[in-house]
Structures are given as C-alpha cells and as structure tokens.
Design an enzyme around this catalytic site. Structure first.
Site, PDB file in Angstrom:
ATOM      1  N   HIS A   1       1.093  -8.575   2.393  1.00 23.58           N
ATOM      2  CA  HIS A   1       0.214  -7.377   3.022  1.00 23.58           C
ATOM      3  C   HIS A   1      -1.045  -7.740   3.952  1.00 23.58           C
ATOM      4  O   HIS A   1      -1.094  -6.892   4.859  1.00 23.58           O
ATOM      5  CB  HIS A   1      -0.312  -6.798   1.472  1.00 23.58           C
ATOM      6  CG  HIS A   1      -1.045  -5.581   1.990  1.00 23.58           C
ATOM      7  ND1 HIS A   1      -0.416  -4.448   2.382  1.00 23.58           N
ATOM      8  CD2 HIS A   1      -2.316  -5.225   2.105  1.00 23.58           C
ATOM      9  CE1 HIS A   1      -1.197  -3.553   2.589  1.00 23.58           C
ATOM     10  NE2 HIS A   1      -2.460  -3.897   2.205  1.00 23.58           N
TER      11      HIS A   1
ATOM     12  N   ASN B   1      -3.416  -4.242  -1.498  1.00 22.99           N
ATOM     13  CA  ASN B   1      -4.626  -3.943  -2.039  1.00 22.99           C
ATOM     14  C   ASN B   1      -4.715  -2.685  -2.913  1.00 22.99           C
ATOM     15  O   ASN B   1      -5.508  -2.771  -3.949  1.00 22.99           O
ATOM     16  CB  ASN B   1      -5.890  -4.525  -1.242  1.00 22.99           C
ATOM     17  CG  ASN B   1      -5.805  -3.558  -0.049  1.00 22.99           C
ATOM     18  OD1 ASN B   1      -4.787  -3.237   0.862  1.00 22.99           O
ATOM     19  ND2 ASN B   1      -6.880  -2.782   0.136  1.00 22.99           N
TER      20      ASN B   1
ATOM     21  N   HIS C   1     -10.249  -5.558   8.839  1.00 26.53           N
ATOM     22  CA  HIS C   1      -9.601  -6.657   7.944  1.00 26.53           C
ATOM     23  C   HIS C   1      -9.642  -8.031   8.789  1.00 26.53           C
ATOM     24  O   HIS C   1      -8.811  -8.571   8.636  1.00 26.53           O
ATOM     25  CB  HIS C   1      -8.286  -6.147   7.572  1.00 26.53           C
ATOM     26  CG  HIS C   1      -8.528  -4.884   6.741  1.00 26.53           C
ATOM     27  ND1 HIS C   1      -9.254  -4.872   5.413  1.00 26.53           N
ATOM     28  CD2 HIS C   1      -7.677  -3.747   6.900  1.00 26.53           C
ATOM     29  CE1 HIS C   1      -9.358  -3.325   5.317  1.00 26.53           C
ATOM     30  NE2 HIS C   1      -8.220  -3.030   6.233  1.00 26.53           N
TER      31      HIS C   1
ATOM     32  N   ASP D   1       0.846  -1.171   0.044  1.00 27.59           N
ATOM     33  CA  ASP D   1       0.027  -0.276  -0.090  1.00 27.59           C
ATOM     34  C   ASP D   1       0.875   1.467   0.025  1.00 27.59           C
ATOM     35  O   ASP D   1       1.184   1.799   1.017  1.00 27.59           O
ATOM     36  CB  ASP D   1      -0.937   0.257   1.127  1.00 27.59           C
ATOM     37  CG  ASP D   1      -2.201  -0.834   0.928  1.00 27.59           C
ATOM     38  OD1 ASP D   1      -2.380  -1.487   0.037  1.00 27.59           O
ATOM     39  OD2 ASP D   1      -2.930  -0.996   1.725  1.00 27.59           O
TER      40      ASP D   1
ATOM     41  N   HIS E   1      -1.769  -3.674   5.973  1.00 29.58           N
ATOM     42  CA  HIS E   1      -3.239  -3.548   5.629  1.00 29.58           C
ATOM     43  C   HIS E   1      -4.057  -3.315   6.582  1.00 29.58           C
ATOM     44  O   HIS E   1      -4.994  -2.142   6.600  1.00 29.58           O
ATOM     45  CB  HIS E   1      -3.640  -5.097   5.374  1.00 29.58           C
ATOM     46  CG  HIS E   1      -4.909  -5.197   4.634  1.00 29.58           C
ATOM     47  ND1 HIS E   1      -5.443  -4.157   3.740  1.00 29.58           N
ATOM     48  CD2 HIS E   1      -5.787  -6.102   4.558  1.00 29.58           C
ATOM     49  CE1 HIS E   1      -6.375  -4.644   3.154  1.00 29.58           C
ATOM     50  NE2 HIS E   1      -6.598  -5.672   3.780  1.00 29.58           N
ATOM     51  N   VAL E   2      -3.860  -3.604   7.939  1.00 32.84           N
ATOM     52  CA  VAL E   2      -4.541  -2.789   9.091  1.00 32.84           C
ATOM     53  C   VAL E   2      -3.698  -1.611   9.723  1.00 32.84           C
ATOM     54  O   VAL E   2      -2.714  -1.714   9.802  1.00 32.84           O
ATOM     55  CB  VAL E   2      -4.615  -3.984  10.262  1.00 32.84           C
ATOM     56  CG1 VAL E   2      -5.355  -3.434  11.556  1.00 32.84           C
ATOM     57  CG2 VAL E   2      -5.137  -5.224   9.626  1.00 32.84           C
TER      58      VAL E   2
END
Ligand SMILES: *[C@@H]1O[C@H](CO)[C@@H](O)[C@H](O)[C@H]1NC(C)=O
Ligand SMILES: *[C@@H]1O[C@H](CO)[C@@H](O)[C@H](O)[C@H]1NC(C)=O
Ligand SMILES: *[C@@H]1O[C@H](CO)[C@@H](O)[C@H](O)[C@H]1NC(C)=O
Ligand SMILES: *[C@@H]1O[C@H](CO)[C@@H](O)[C@H](O)[C@H]1NC(C)=O
Ligand SMILES: *[C@@H]1O[C@H](CO)[C@@H](O)[C@H](O)[C@H]1NC(C)=O
Ligand SMILES: [Fe+2]
Length: 468
Positions: free
Chosen positions: A319, A234, A329, A197, A356-357
């Site tokens: 990720h 993502n 998530h 990301d 991700h988080v």
C-alpha cells in the site's frame, strides 16, 4: 537526508566501475484537471441499490482461492438471516453438469454499535483452467442471483494475461468514474490487482460500517465477475480505541478473504499467487516487517520459491510506496524499503505497485541499497536489476487529489501527475509487458502514460526509453 538529496550534488556517479549518468528528470504533467474535492455518493445512489427481495445476496465478490488459479473464493452478504452458504456452479460448455460447493462459512462481526449482515465465503476448487463458469448464490431462496467468471489459463512462461490496477478507490462520484473507465477501457483487464484502501468507511463518525456494505454493492458490478487481488491499506485498519475497537483490520478481514495458506503464509495480510505468467506477492505496509517478524520470515522464504522459468513476471503489491516524490505521505514507505529493497534487487522484481498517495507516479529502474547511513551514498541510482515503482493510488476517494509535489522532480521519478485514473498491464510473453495509465478525464481508449516493460529475468535491457 535519504533518497532525495538535491540532484545537483550527484549528477554523475561512479559506481562499481560503471559510469552511471542520471538523465533529465522525468515528466511532471501539467495536465489541468478539476480541483473540486471528491464527495461520496449518497446512500440513495443507483450504485448502492440493494438487490430486490428478502435476504437477497449482495456485495458479491470473488478472488483467487488457491496458489495457481484453479480455485475461486466466492463471498457475499445476506442481510436478514444466514441463508444458504452453498455456491452452485457449472462450466458454460457443460451446463448440465452442475456442481455444488457446500463448504461455505458464515461470519458476522460487530463494530461499535454496528452489526454486520451474514458474510458468506465459499472456496470452489478443482476448476478447469481457461474456462468460463457460471455461478449462483442465495440458492435456498427465490432470490438466487447468477454471475460468471473466467478461470485463468494454466500457469506458464509465455501465457498472455492482462491485469487491471486500481487503488484507494473509495465511493465518490470520481470512484464511480474510475471503475467505469476500467470497465469501458478497450484493454480488457482479466483480474484486478488492488493496492489497498477500499471503502473509506473510517472517514465517517464511528467508522460507519454501512459504508463497507455500500462499497461492496458499488464494486459488485466488477468484483462478482473477475477476481480482485486484495492488498490491505491504512483505511482497512479501523483501529479506534476511543470507541473500544482495538482489533486492527476487523471489518476488512471478515469481509475479504484471500488464499494466504496456499503460499505458506500465517496471516491473510501477506501472501502470494501465481496467475498465468505472473507471480504476485502481496505485502502489508501496516503489519510488522522487521527482522524475525512473521512477514519478514515469510518473504525471506518466499523469494527463493519463485521460478522465473514458470512465472517470468515477478510483481509485488503493497500500500505505502517506497519511491514517492509527492509531499503527501512522503517517505512513509522508507522503513519497509530499508528492510526489503536488497531482496527486491537480488531477486529482480519486475514491477512494484503501491497506492496510498492520491496521484499517479512511475519511477525509473532505480535502487538505493548502497546507502548505509554513514557512507553518504543516499541518492537512488539507475539499476537494471531493480523494479519500476508505480503509485496508482488515484482511484478517486473522498480525500481528494494529492497535488503538492516535492520540487524539483527527483531524477528517479519518470512521470507524475495528480489526476484520477487506473492502469492496465498487458503481459505479452516472457519478455514483454505493455503497461498503460489511463486518466479519468480522457476518453476510454486514451493511454496517458505507456511503457513496454522488459522482463528483468529474460530480457533485462534498459526499458526506460520504451515510452510509447
Ligand atoms: C451509533 O451511534 C451513533 C452515535 O450515537 C448514532 O448516530 C448512530 O445512529 C448509531 N447507529 C446505530 C446503528 O445504532
Ligand atoms: C455510476 O456509473 C455508472 C456507469 O457509468 C452509471 O450508470 C451510474 O449512474 C453512476 N452513478 C453515479 C451515482 O454517479
Ligand atoms: C522451474 O519451472 C520449470 C518450468 O515449469 C521446470 O521445468 C523446472 O523444473 C522448475 N525448476 C525448479 C527448481 O523447480
Ligand atoms: C506542500 O508541501 C510542502 C512540503 O511539505 C509544504 O511546506 C507546503 O506548505 C505544502 N503546500 C501546500 C499548498 O499544501
Ligand atoms: C514478445 O512480445 C513482444 C511484444 O508483443 C514481441 O515483439 C516479441 O516478438 C514477442 N516475443 C516472442 C518470442 O514471441
Ligand atoms: Fe492509504
């Protein structure tokens, strides 16, 4: 009902004849941070300024260019015309021996109504280990720009090396604070393991890809001087069929190159590198990984190639985290965990970093490989062959902090906190690596969470109480 059955059901587990006692659940930090939503820096910000002059190279970034660290991929963008794809470089100790790498490639892409500048990638090879190099790009113009980097020491089991760790960075004012803290940290990272990301350009209408360009200019002050090892997240997918954009990862793959062929991979989204005493495996949470898929097949053949006598530290980047006790998530990484966790335990992976988080979390050494849907053994158990899982998705992007945790804190979670920050991993030798998480709201030298990790192959002792 996987992983997170109420802990009261299973305080005491009798497993393989050993009495495994789950200690008190970990720390949920009550640290008070500002709750304001992060906002992107405007295009007019200092960090996004264009280098002066017609067609001046911008968005300069480097990454490892081979499997062992003797090559560097140099990438940059020229906005007006292709210009030269040559990199001129020299070792600092021999400034009169200038080399030219002329095998550069230029690419462009379109995304909806956006057309990219000219994206250059040039892999410079046969460098000496542990050597400072200067390099110049844009050499056919009067706007040539000069940068430098250090090659890593030769691969070897006791070579000290320090990695920085960042994820989910984006381009907000908070992102800028995270990067500044990484730069100002007295622990000097020599390369960044980035867990995915990057730009969050997809936050904008039609995924305004000029936000990919601004991110490249923002990050240049670090990415031009030390390799960032890229993982796809993502927000790199940029999959938007409603505007005819159906090729996943198009902007990311045009802009960020990785040495995937050097590790026998067939796709740039999963690959490995050796660097000093570490073996780093990068996986893609957003590519197929089921049985018989290319990623599955590659990883199956990859793990046996890792020689812990050469690279004691086995690190995996992905990720989407497998162990995450945040409600954001929650369990998104579960399918990949089911596929690969037995291999991670069998091959004694030391550390797994994910993003991700948008919070920080560190796990105990735990595994959940006994569970097979019907046997009910669905609670993660302490496992000294298992990695520690770290979520470092707290880079500061526009989506803000993920501050809604599942309660109570599961026993597998050793420390969790919704604050922006970065981490450092100081590998000392084949047995010890000192890890720290640094929050943006502290002073540059403050370590908010630190552990001396013991290597799983050379020193597989319990390191859970080695919190500094
Ligand atoms: C792309 O299209 C959008 C929506 O029509 C518009 O706002 C934007 O200015 C266009 N961008 C370019 C580069 O043409
Ligand atoms: C970003 O951080 C740098 C270094 O601390 C600072 O010089 C710059 O002004 C900051 N820019 C913005 C827009 O916050
Ligand atoms: C593993 O690495 C060590 C140290 O470099 C080397 O001596 C040994 O031959 C390697 N083992 C294999 C199976 O390649
Ligand atoms: C926090 O997460 C729980 C579980 O997903 C959800 O029920 C709750 O509404 C969330 N709370 C807030 C404030 O978002
Ligand atoms: C490895 O590093 C640790 C931590 O710095 C140190 O305590 C230990 O003595 C070192 N081991 C060797 C064999 O030098
Ligand atoms: Fe993400």
């Amino acid at each position: 009902m996987h992983g997170l059955r109420p802990v009261t059901l299973c305080l005491l587990l009798l497993l393989h004849g050993a009495l495994i006692f789950m200690v008190n659940a970990g720390i949920t930090s009550s640290f008070v941070r500002k709750e304001a939503k992060s906002i992107d820096m405007p295009f007019s910000s200092d960090v996004f300024s264009h280098p002066p002059g017609y067609n001046a190279p911008q968005q300069v970034h480097i990454t490892q260019g081979d499997h062992v660290g003797r090559a560097v991929i140099v990438s940059w963008v020229t906005q007006n015309e292709p210009g030269s794809s040559t990199v001129v470089y020299w070792a600092e100790k021999t400034p009169n021996q200038k080399h030219r790498a002329t095998a550069g490639k230029v690419t462009t892409y379109k995304y909806y109504n956006y057309t990219s500048g000219f994206i250059h990638h040039c892999n410079i090879k046969n460098l000496e280990f542990d050597t400072k190099y200067h390099y110049e790009v844009g050499i056919s113009t009067r706007r040539r720009r000069r940068f430098w980097f250090m090659t890593p020491p030769a691969v070897g089991p006791d070579v000290p090396y320090t990695f920085g760790l960042m994820g989910d960075l984006g381009q907000t004012y908070d992102s800028n604070v995270t990067l500044t803290h990484y730069e100002m940290n007295p622990v000097k990272g020599q390369a960044v393991l980035f867990v995915g990301d990057l730009s969050y350009a997809d936050h904008y209408p039609f995924h305004d890809n000029s936000r990919w360009d601004s991110w490249g200019r923002f990050a240049e002050r670090s990415t031009a001087y030390q390799p960032w090892i890229w993982t796809a997240g993502n927000h790199e997918l940029d999959y938007e069929p409603t505007i005819g954009e159906t090729k996943p990862f198009k902007p990311f793959l045009h802009r960020y190159r990785v040495p995937f062929r050097a590790s026998g991979s067939t796709e740039p989204l999963w690959y490995s590198i050796k660097r000093a005493s570490a073996y780093v495996i990068v996986l893609s949470s957003y590519s197929a990984y089921g049985m018989y898929t290319p990623q599955y097949q590659w990883l199956l053949e990859e793990f046996p190639k890792v020689n812990r006598s050469e690279t004691p530290w086995l690190i995996v980047l992905m990720h989407s985290p497998w162990y995450n006790s945040n409600s954001y998530h929650f369990m998104e990484g579960e399918t990949m965990r089911v596929m690969f966790e037995p291999w991670f335990v069998h091959y004694k992976v030391d550390l797994v970093f994910a993003g991700h988080v948008h919070a920080y979390e560190r796990s105990e050494r735990i595994s959940n490989i006994a569970y097979n849907i019907v046997n009910g053994e669905c609670t993660p158990v302490k496992d000294q062959s298992a990695p520690v899982y770290i979520t470092i998705g707290d880079g500061g992007n526009i989506e803000g902090l993920a501050n809604n945790m599942t309660e109570p804190q599961p026993k597998y979670s050793a420390y969790r906190e919704a604050s922006f920050g970065h981490a450092t991993l100081e590998i000392k030798n084949r047995t010890h690596a000192y890890y720290s998480w640094h929050r943006n709201s502290d002073g540059y030298a403050v370590r908010a969470d630190s552990v001396m990790f013991f290597n799983r192959y050379w020193h597989p002792k319990d390191d859970s109480s080695s919190r500094a």
